[in-house]
Design an enzyme around this catalytic site. Structure first.
Site, PDB file in Angstrom:
ATOM      1  N   VAL A  88       1.561  -1.266  -0.100  1.00 51.55           N
ATOM      2  CA  VAL A  88      -0.043  -0.213   0.167  1.00 51.55           C
ATOM      3  C   VAL A  88       1.193   1.352   0.019  1.00 51.55           C
ATOM      4  O   VAL A  88       2.502   0.472   0.309  1.00 51.55           O
ATOM      5  CB  VAL A  88      -0.775   0.153   1.051  1.00 51.55           C
ATOM      6  CG1 VAL A  88      -1.978  -0.962   0.998  1.00 51.55           C
ATOM      7  CG2 VAL A  88       0.173   0.454   2.375  1.00 51.55           C
ATOM      8  N   THR A 130       7.916   0.655   0.903  1.00 53.06           N
ATOM      9  CA  THR A 130       9.146   1.600   1.928  1.00 53.06           C
ATOM     10  C   THR A 130       8.175   2.049   3.335  1.00 53.06           C
ATOM     11  O   THR A 130       7.465   2.804   3.249  1.00 53.06           O
ATOM     12  CB  THR A 130       9.360   2.388   1.034  1.00 53.06           C
ATOM     13  OG1 THR A 130       9.946   1.956   0.012  1.00 53.06           O
ATOM     14  CG2 THR A 130      10.237   3.237   2.079  1.00 53.06           C
ATOM     15  N   ALA A 162      12.459   0.395 -10.488  1.00 45.54           N
ATOM     16  CA  ALA A 162      11.926   1.817 -10.437  1.00 45.54           C
ATOM     17  C   ALA A 162      11.234   2.222 -12.229  1.00 45.54           C
ATOM     18  O   ALA A 162      11.524   0.883 -12.678  1.00 45.54           O
ATOM     19  CB  ALA A 162      13.846   2.593 -11.256  1.00 45.54           C
ATOM     20  N   CYS A 274       8.943   8.803  -4.604  1.00 49.31           N
ATOM     21  CA  CYS A 274      10.143   8.204  -3.438  1.00 49.31           C
ATOM     22  C   CYS A 274      10.441   9.155  -2.799  1.00 49.31           C
ATOM     23  O   CYS A 274      11.014   8.988  -1.529  1.00 49.31           O
ATOM     24  CB  CYS A 274       9.864   6.765  -3.359  1.00 49.31           C
ATOM     25  SG  CYS A 274       8.794   5.771  -3.803  1.00 49.31           S
TER      26      CYS A 274
HETATM   27  P1  NAD Z   1       0.452   3.319  -5.172  1.00 51.08           P
HETATM   28  O1  NAD Z   1      -0.147   4.455  -4.615  1.00 51.08           O
HETATM   29  O2  NAD Z   1       1.059   3.709  -6.470  1.00 51.08           O
HETATM   30  O3  NAD Z   1      -0.329   2.104  -5.057  1.00 51.08           O
HETATM   31  C1  NAD Z   1      -1.124   1.980  -3.770  1.00 51.08           C
HETATM   32  C2  NAD Z   1      -2.156   1.300  -3.836  1.00 51.08           C
HETATM   33  O4  NAD Z   1      -2.222   0.741  -2.559  1.00 51.08           O
HETATM   34  C3  NAD Z   1      -2.959   1.835  -3.927  1.00 51.08           C
HETATM   35  O5  NAD Z   1      -4.487   1.281  -5.264  1.00 51.08           O
HETATM   36  C4  NAD Z   1      -4.196   2.198  -2.906  1.00 51.08           C
HETATM   37  O6  NAD Z   1      -6.044   2.150  -3.504  1.00 51.08           O
HETATM   38  C5  NAD Z   1      -3.770   0.788  -2.638  1.00 51.08           C
HETATM   39  N1  NAD Z   1      -4.424   0.796  -0.954  1.00 51.08           N
HETATM   40  C6  NAD Z   1      -3.862   1.739  -0.131  1.00 51.08           C
HETATM   41  N2  NAD Z   1      -4.855   1.369   1.627  1.00 51.08           N
HETATM   42  C7  NAD Z   1      -4.873  -0.348   1.365  1.00 51.08           C
HETATM   43  C8  NAD Z   1      -5.804  -0.622   2.097  1.00 51.08           C
HETATM   44  N3  NAD Z   1      -6.020  -0.876   3.140  1.00 51.08           N
HETATM   45  N4  NAD Z   1      -6.474  -2.203   1.069  1.00 51.08           N
HETATM   46  C9  NAD Z   1      -6.280  -2.342  -0.148  1.00 51.08           C
HETATM   47  N5  NAD Z   1      -5.724  -1.773  -0.656  1.00 51.08           N
HETATM   48  C10 NAD Z   1      -4.806  -0.303  -0.683  1.00 51.08           C
HETATM   49  O7  NAD Z   1       1.687   3.856  -4.438  1.00 51.08           O
HETATM   50  P2  NAD Z   1       3.212   2.570  -4.990  1.00 51.08           P
HETATM   51  O8  NAD Z   1       3.889   3.815  -5.879  1.00 51.08           O
HETATM   52  O9  NAD Z   1       2.761   1.287  -5.980  1.00 51.08           O
HETATM   53  O10 NAD Z   1       3.480   2.230  -3.312  1.00 51.08           O
HETATM   54  C11 NAD Z   1       3.870   1.544  -2.567  1.00 51.08           C
HETATM   55  C12 NAD Z   1       5.277   1.404  -1.791  1.00 51.08           C
HETATM   56  O11 NAD Z   1       5.931   0.547  -2.535  1.00 51.08           O
HETATM   57  C13 NAD Z   1       5.315   2.516  -1.751  1.00 51.08           C
HETATM   58  O12 NAD Z   1       5.660   2.167   0.204  1.00 51.08           O
HETATM   59  C14 NAD Z   1       5.994   2.809  -2.053  1.00 51.08           C
HETATM   60  O13 NAD Z   1       6.899   3.979  -1.322  1.00 51.08           O
HETATM   61  C15 NAD Z   1       7.052   1.678  -2.028  1.00 51.08           C
HETATM   62  N6  NAD Z   1       7.885   1.799  -3.758  1.00 51.08           N
HETATM   63  C16 NAD Z   1       6.978   2.200  -5.377  1.00 51.08           C
HETATM   64  C17 NAD Z   1       8.249   2.535  -5.984  1.00 51.08           C
HETATM   65  C18 NAD Z   1       7.872   2.835  -6.988  1.00 51.08           C
HETATM   66  O14 NAD Z   1       8.201   3.045  -8.550  1.00 51.08           O
HETATM   67  N7  NAD Z   1       6.361   3.562  -7.519  1.00 51.08           N
HETATM   68  C19 NAD Z   1       9.380   1.486  -6.130  1.00 51.08           C
HETATM   69  C20 NAD Z   1       9.999   0.893  -5.224  1.00 51.08           C
HETATM   70  C21 NAD Z   1       9.032   1.251  -3.782  1.00 51.08           C
HETATM   71  C1  UGA Z   2      14.022   5.178  -7.258  1.00 55.41           C
HETATM   72  C2  UGA Z   2      14.960   4.105  -7.648  1.00 55.41           C
HETATM   73  O1  UGA Z   2      15.801   4.265  -9.189  1.00 55.41           O
HETATM   74  C3  UGA Z   2      14.659   2.846  -7.691  1.00 55.41           C
HETATM   75  O2  UGA Z   2      15.122   1.561  -7.093  1.00 55.41           O
HETATM   76  C4  UGA Z   2      13.514   2.841  -5.909  1.00 55.41           C
HETATM   77  O3  UGA Z   2      12.471   1.840  -6.346  1.00 55.41           O
HETATM   78  C5  UGA Z   2      12.387   3.894  -6.481  1.00 55.41           C
HETATM   79  O4  UGA Z   2      12.879   5.073  -6.839  1.00 55.41           O
HETATM   80  C6  UGA Z   2      11.373   4.194  -5.395  1.00 55.41           C
HETATM   81  O5  UGA Z   2      11.786   3.221  -4.160  1.00 55.41           O
HETATM   82  O6  UGA Z   2      10.285   4.631  -5.163  1.00 55.41           O
HETATM   83  P1  UGA Z   2      12.235   5.837  -9.710  1.00 55.41           P
HETATM   84  O7  UGA Z   2      11.751   6.684  -9.018  1.00 55.41           O
HETATM   85  O8  UGA Z   2      11.322   5.359 -10.230  1.00 55.41           O
HETATM   86  O9  UGA Z   2      13.359   5.054  -8.569  1.00 55.41           O
HETATM   87  O10 UGA Z   2      13.020   6.616 -11.020  1.00 55.41           O
HETATM   88  P2  UGA Z   2      15.044   7.343 -10.946  1.00 55.41           P
HETATM   89  O11 UGA Z   2      15.320   6.196 -12.072  1.00 55.41           O
HETATM   90  O12 UGA Z   2      15.279   6.241  -9.892  1.00 55.41           O
HETATM   91  O13 UGA Z   2      14.517   8.490 -11.600  1.00 55.41           O
HETATM   92  C7  UGA Z   2      14.534   9.295 -10.186  1.00 55.41           C
HETATM   93  C8  UGA Z   2      14.681  10.227 -10.480  1.00 55.41           C
HETATM   94  O14 UGA Z   2      16.048  10.993 -10.760  1.00 55.41           O
HETATM   95  C9  UGA Z   2      13.957  11.112 -11.471  1.00 55.41           C
HETATM   96  O15 UGA Z   2      12.601  12.301 -11.937  1.00 55.41           O
HETATM   97  C10 UGA Z   2      15.099  11.069 -12.734  1.00 55.41           C
HETATM   98  O16 UGA Z   2      15.147  12.213 -14.103  1.00 55.41           O
HETATM   99  C11 UGA Z   2      16.011  11.760 -11.920  1.00 55.41           C
HETATM  100  N1  UGA Z   2      17.462  11.079 -12.195  1.00 55.41           N
HETATM  101  C12 UGA Z   2      18.028  10.506 -12.408  1.00 55.41           C
HETATM  102  C13 UGA Z   2      18.406  12.792 -12.180  1.00 55.41           C
HETATM  103  O17 UGA Z   2      17.476  13.654 -12.369  1.00 55.41           O
HETATM  104  N2  UGA Z   2      19.722  12.020 -13.442  1.00 55.41           N
HETATM  105  C14 UGA Z   2      19.993  11.161 -13.160  1.00 55.41           C
HETATM  106  O18 UGA Z   2      21.256  10.586 -13.623  1.00 55.41           O
HETATM  107  C15 UGA Z   2      19.544   9.852 -12.530  1.00 55.41           C
END
Ligand code: NAD
Ligand code: UGA
Length: 458
Positions: A88, A130, A162, A274
């Site tokens: 979530v 996270t 990413a 993030c």
């Molecule tokens: P997101 O907002 O896209 O998805 C989260 C989902 O959880 C939503 O669809 C929401 O409706 C659902 N949700 C919330 N509460 C709920 C509940 N009680 N029961 C069922 N569903 C519920 O978020 P995301 O980008 O997928 O990120 C999720 C987690 O992963 C965060 O902690 C984020 O920091 C981490 N993370 C994100 C990325 C990324 O690239 N987006 C990468 C690594 C880690």
């Molecule tokens: C980042 C991390 O790379 C993932 O490992 C991690 O899982 C994720 O966050 C998360 O926890 O959500 P993401 O945010 O999807 O992934 O994309 P990145 O490629 O890291 O880029 C982040 C931002 O930095 C972007 O706006 C990108 O354009 C910028 N960036 C990246 C720069 O400005 N310069 C660079 O050299 C690299």
């Protein structure tokens, strides 16, 4: 019929693609993803998936209905599963103690309580979101606070994908990290998760640790990545003052194998859902343990990122004769990075709002993020238009600002664009993806990041 029944709560950017990959690689497991948002689930069950990721459509198409299912029946699915991933959202808390810094943990807490309520058998709970360090402890306390004799093992398995490269990252991860309690039952649960990933990830890339190290490693990994961008962006500002070139500097510094050459692209700023929230979370944790100097150090990464965005706007303002009133500016790209439609914390949002404050007129173009851009900028006073075609968007504009490093923007016919624009025509390359010399020769006044501007003014 299936060897294991795996559930993921949260069908977002992480839950959807991650569990789709597990289903794809492990046809012997039944994988279900649930969400409280019925629209999102309907989209996952349609031909129009809720997120854009290269390669995702193919994987979902080949597994959906076979061993991958999307559902809103959370209660039923919790009952029927043995392993539950919690994915979530964990946004920054915007109220009360820790507002603007701490993680808002209400979503996972509700999830933990629901798991406790609906479970009828022992389960492994996997933290995929996270979380701040020690969340697993709170999770265990909630799960075990009734006397229903059900045993829960909580694991930490942070996701490092990413956006834009999620499928590649999931298929060939640098590492998979699994943190567990060091009890016999914790270690057994850990081994079960190791076994799932072993279906496609080489064993030496699956690393294990104690649960607190795993939770902390995720925050630190993002902080280190963001720190590199702020470091290079801070030096870009110095390059602009000294005729040094940030690309040369990054190349020279990155050639040192101890530093490495990745993540050193100077830009208009980092965005995404993030980096900022996870660093704020780290800063908040440090402050709450009385480590103010450590907190200040990491907070600096965000300060430079904020500075970078404002610096970009002030550069535009000063280059365009200190007034943007009534000038038509085209933003090339609005997604926070290429190959995604996601605009969360995109620098484009800040830049667009600031340009509107300066009373410019905006045209925004992006191949995947226009719907999100419209939502992000809803209610902003002034004239903003949106168009898919970059040629149509830039016609009649005074300036183009590159916000996202979409490959298409590097390969446009800039002679044609120049002919259609107002004069003098400006390009602000917030991603350093264009051929600056060539653009200058065409007639543009060119302002890259961390390089000397090329202008036709004496
Ligand atoms: P997101 O907002 O896209 O998805 C989260 C989902 O959880 C939503 O669809 C929401 O409706 C659902 N949700 C919330 N509460 C709920 C509940 N009680 N029961 C069922 N569903 C519920 O978020 P995301 O980008 O997928 O990120 C999720 C987690 O992963 C965060 O902690 C984020 O920091 C981490 N993370 C994100 C990325 C990324 O690239 N987006 C990468 C690594 C880690
Ligand atoms: C980042 C991390 O790379 C993932 O490992 C991690 O899982 C994720 O966050 C998360 O926890 O959500 P993401 O945010 O999807 O992934 O994309 P990145 O490629 O890291 O880029 C982040 C931002 O930095 C972007 O706006 C990108 O354009 C910028 N960036 C990246 C720069 O400005 N310069 C660079 O050299 C690299």
């Amino acid at each position: 019929m299936f060897e294991k029944r795996i559930l993921c709560i949260g069908a977002g950017y992480v839950g959807g693609p991650t569990l789709a990959m597990i289903a794809y690689k492990c046809p012997q497991y039944k994988v279900t993803v649930v969400d409280i948002n019925p629209t999102r689930i309907a989209q996952w069950n349609s031909d129009n998936l809720p997120i854009y990721e290269p390669g995702l459509d193919e994987i979902v198409r080949s597994t959906r209905g076979r061993n991958l299912f999307f559902s809103t029946e959370i209660e039923k699915e919790i009952k029927e599963s043995e392993i539950i991933f919690v994915s979530v959202n964990t946004p920054t808390k915007m109220f009360g103690a820790g507002a603007g810094m701490a993680a808002d943990l209400q979503y996972w807490e509700k999830t933990a309580r629901q798991i406790r309520k609906d479970s009828k058998s022992n389960k492994i709970i996997v933290e995929k979101s996270t979380f701040p360090v020690k969340t697993a402890l709170a999770m265990e306390r909630i799960l075990t606070s009734t006397d229903n004799e059900i045993h829960f093992d909580v694991l930490s398995n942070p996701e490092f994908l990413a956006e834009g490269s999620a499928i590649k990252d999931l298929e060939h991860p640098d590492r998979v990290l699994i943190g567990s309690r060091e009890t016999p039952s914790g270690l057994r649960a850990r081994d079960e998760l190791v076994e799932i990933y072993s279906n496609w990830v080489p064993r030496e890339r699956i690393i294990t640790s104690n649960i607190w190290s795993s939770e902390l490693s995720k925050l630190v990994a993002n902080a280190f990545l963001a720190q590199r961008i702020s470091s290079i962006n801070s030096i870009a500002a110095l390059c602009e003052k000294t005729d040094a070139d940030i690309t040369d500097v990054a190349y020279a510094v990155g050639m040192d194998s101890r530093v490495g050459n990745k993540f050193l692209n100077a830009s208009v700023a980092f965005g995404g859902s993030c980096f900022k929230k996870d660093i704020l979370n780290l800063v908040y944790l440090c402050r709450s343990y009385g480590l103010d100097e450590v907190a200040d150090y990491w907070e600096g990464v965000i300060r430079i990122n904020d500075y970078q965005k404002e610096h970009f706007v002030l550069n535009m303002l000063s280059a365009m004769f200190n007034t943007l009133v009534g000038k038509k500016i085209c933003l090339f790209g609005f997604a926070f990075k290429a190959n995604t439609g996601d605009t969360r914390e995109s620098p484009g949002i800040f830049i667009a709002k600031r340009l509107m404050e300066e009373r410019a007129e905006l045209v925004i173009t992006d191949p995947k993020a226009l719907n999100n851009a419209m939502i992000d900028l809803e209610g902003i006073e002034g004239k903003i238009t949106y168009a898919e075609d970059p040629y149509e968007s830039s016609a009649g504009c005074d300036a183009i600002a590159i916000m996202t490093e979409w490959e298409i923007y590097a390969n446009l016919n800039y002679e044609k664009i120049y002919r259609s624009m107002s004069r003098p025509a400006f390009i602000f390359d917030g991603r350093n993806i264009l051929d600056h010399k060539r653009l200058f020769e065409i007639g543009f006044n060119v302002f890259p990041i961390g390089k000397t501007a090329l202008t036709h003014f004496s």
